[in-house]
Design a protein around this motif. Sequence first.
Motif, mmCIF file in Angstrom:
data_model
loop_
_atom_site.group_PDB
_atom_site.id
_atom_site.type_symbol
_atom_site.label_atom_id
_atom_site.label_comp_id
_atom_site.label_asym_id
_atom_site.label_seq_id
_atom_site.Cartn_x
_atom_site.Cartn_y
_atom_site.Cartn_z
ATOM 1 N N VAL A 345 -6.250 -14.859 -28.761
ATOM 2 C CA VAL A 345 -6.839 -13.650 -29.494
ATOM 3 C C VAL A 345 -8.364 -14.412 -30.224
ATOM 4 C CG1 VAL A 345 -6.170 -12.762 -31.701
ATOM 5 C CG2 VAL A 345 -4.522 -13.337 -30.240
ATOM 6 N N GLU A 351 -8.924 -9.654 -37.579
ATOM 7 C CA GLU A 351 -8.181 -9.632 -36.173
ATOM 8 C C GLU A 351 -7.525 -9.562 -35.244
ATOM 9 O OE1 GLU A 351 -11.552 -9.081 -34.329
ATOM 10 O OE2 GLU A 351 -12.964 -6.914 -35.323
ATOM 11 N N ASN A 352 -7.196 -10.776 -36.069
ATOM 12 C CA ASN A 352 -6.103 -12.063 -35.670
ATOM 13 C C ASN A 352 -4.826 -11.230 -35.608
ATOM 14 O OD1 ASN A 352 -7.866 -13.279 -33.491
ATOM 15 N ND2 ASN A 352 -7.968 -14.887 -35.170
ATOM 16 N N ARG A 354 -4.211 -8.229 -37.347
ATOM 17 C CA ARG A 354 -3.852 -7.325 -36.869
ATOM 18 C C ARG A 354 -2.923 -7.316 -34.999
ATOM 19 N NH1 ARG A 354 -8.780 -3.502 -37.900
ATOM 20 N NH2 ARG A 354 -7.608 -2.037 -36.573
ATOM 21 N N SER A 355 -3.502 -7.827 -34.248
ATOM 22 C CA SER A 355 -3.398 -7.810 -32.420
ATOM 23 C C SER A 355 -2.011 -8.688 -32.711
ATOM 24 C CB SER A 355 -4.466 -8.816 -32.391
ATOM 25 O OG SER A 355 -4.651 -9.923 -32.800
ATOM 26 N N LEU A 387 -3.889 -1.906 -28.902
ATOM 27 C CA LEU A 387 -4.194 -3.786 -29.020
ATOM 28 C C LEU A 387 -5.007 -4.348 -28.575
ATOM 29 C CD1 LEU A 387 -2.369 -6.239 -29.880
ATOM 30 C CD2 LEU A 387 -1.134 -5.663 -26.896
ATOM 31 N N LEU A 390 -8.544 -4.584 -29.528
ATOM 32 C CA LEU A 390 -8.363 -5.887 -30.330
ATOM 33 C C LEU A 390 -8.149 -7.181 -29.321
ATOM 34 C CD1 LEU A 390 -6.252 -4.736 -33.806
ATOM 35 C CD2 LEU A 390 -8.430 -5.714 -33.566
ATOM 36 N N LEU A 391 -7.036 -6.856 -27.844
ATOM 37 C CA LEU A 391 -6.988 -8.042 -27.071
ATOM 38 C C LEU A 391 -7.331 -7.325 -25.941
ATOM 39 C CD1 LEU A 391 -6.030 -10.902 -27.222
ATOM 40 C CD2 LEU A 391 -3.671 -10.019 -27.071
ATOM 41 N N ALA A 394 -4.232 -8.227 -23.130
ATOM 42 C CA ALA A 394 -3.391 -7.458 -23.707
ATOM 43 C C ALA A 394 -2.260 -7.750 -22.960
ATOM 44 C CB ALA A 394 -3.089 -6.497 -24.667
#
Length: 596
Positions: A345, A351-352, A354-355, A387, A390-391, A394
């Motif tokens: 992440v 952001e960390n 939420r992801s 997801l 953000l990542l 994923a």
Amino acid sequence: MFATASARKDDFLPYFPAGFPDETIGSRVSRYHILRGQPTMHATYKQLFDRVPFSLGGMVQRHLENLASRLPGSSAQNLIALQNDSTLQPLYLRFCGDGPHPGNAERDRTGGQVVLPRRMSGDSRLTHMCPQCLAEDENEHGWAYLHRSHQIPGVTTCWKHETKLLDRCPSCNCPFAHPSQLILSAWLGCACGVSIAVHEHSSPELSSIREKEFARFTRQLLIAGPVQLTTSQLITMYKQRAAECGYAWGGGRVNRKALFEKIEEFFGPVLLAKMDPAYGKGKTSGWFHVLSPSACTETPLNRHLIVSYFLFRDAEVFLTHAVAAAARLPTDDAAAGAGVTLETVDGSTEENRRSAELLDELLRIAQRSDYDTEQLWRYQFSSMTRLVKLLPDACHVLDMQIRRAAAKKKRDAAGALKILERLTQHDAKWAAAISSIAHNVYSEDSRPVKVTMKRLIKAAGVPGVSWPTQSKYPLANLAVNAKAESTWHFYARRLLWTLQSLHPDTPVHLVIIHASLEVYKARAVLALFPDVARGAGPSIKVIMAILSSRSISTNWEGPCPEQEFYKAGRAYRLRTSRRGPIGGRAGAPHLSPERS
């Protein structure tokens, strides 16, 4: 050593014996007591500690600061010497201390005192002796004494002579250690007159290879230089070594089930029960608190030593890893324990967060519905879209976590199957032991006591196998239910024993009183044995023959199963209206028909 300016000369002890190599503080205090002419126990404790007698048989004795202040020289330096040379504190702090902190390094180096918990887990309070060591020490030093290395929790043998250690008199079975008493049997012998050192001339009981190696391993750790680790450093060292030995799951985790099974196989249930009494009682739920940051310091020392010996086998290897772990920065420990999710992440803290939440939610959905990433895209499209924004990787993380969860489920199923197989074996052992011991219990030629399930289980104890719930041991429970006797069968055995014990002309009511049984049930049973010879002397063999000839088995339902007897104890109800209504409790108000 020179006295400090604040100490008064009158406070110093005129004499206190110097410690021999590996001698315990309890041994030194006992020798002081003997050399001073064996005054009262209270007088010795008053002189040394200014306290009433307390136990000196634990791992780290308390109130040593009082003794240190009465010795010439610096009290702090005296306390350091007493703790390091005459107690198990160096070994205890290696595993159960929290290590020196950078801000307190100077204070720890010079202050000497270490804050210890109120209760030390695994402190058995037993005192162990090696008769051969006692004899050799007396020849070499002029005094026999107690060794620290023999008092290490989990050690069952002498590292030097490779024979079993004693914790009680070999003649009368009296324990060496008594609450709040000095251990004097090493010098004065046991109260029964047996000299412990003389026991070394008898054939000693040899130890197994595991016991010998474990005793040498723990002794080397005790006498090694101080390498104190923090909790996180110790746990990291355990995990890394477990991974090297093939017990890793990935992500810094340890396959605890596989590791525990190998430890159990390595030592064997019988020896492991001696080294860890909690294991002998079946208490294994907290066995791997050694790997838990919140409970590592509360784990008994014997379990730390068992795990360390199994993983490292050699004290030099352990100390090498300990030095490397102590040199590692705390940030390295945190990075080593971090999972794949945190490493992948990127971005801001928000952001960390939420992801991580989205990733956890999708993993729960995948595990609950047995989805793969392709099905997650089909049924959770919006969540997957958020997801990957953000990542970016994923899908790779999800794939890896889903495979790991599936592998864990498979391992858990295999582990459950092994546990079921082990329980089945234990069930068969218990059933066979109960069936074989029942005859001996019923054949005890003494005043009959009711043969209950609890009594049968205790008599048929299987070493290294505890008694779990009924659902886990169906065969054993069937056996114990079949062998336990009914109340009526017990009444018959007790009354026949009483009839044989008393004079033939003893009245019935006195027979029942001597049998200590309920009156009306006893009368009903006695009516079945009018022709039994009385006063011939009690014999359980004759009693069982009489019962067998009249087809009275252990599950006998009584002479008149349909008859109802008045119940005694809390179930008793009144039979007259003298103290209340019939069928009610005594003292209850008796209501008239008009008021009722």
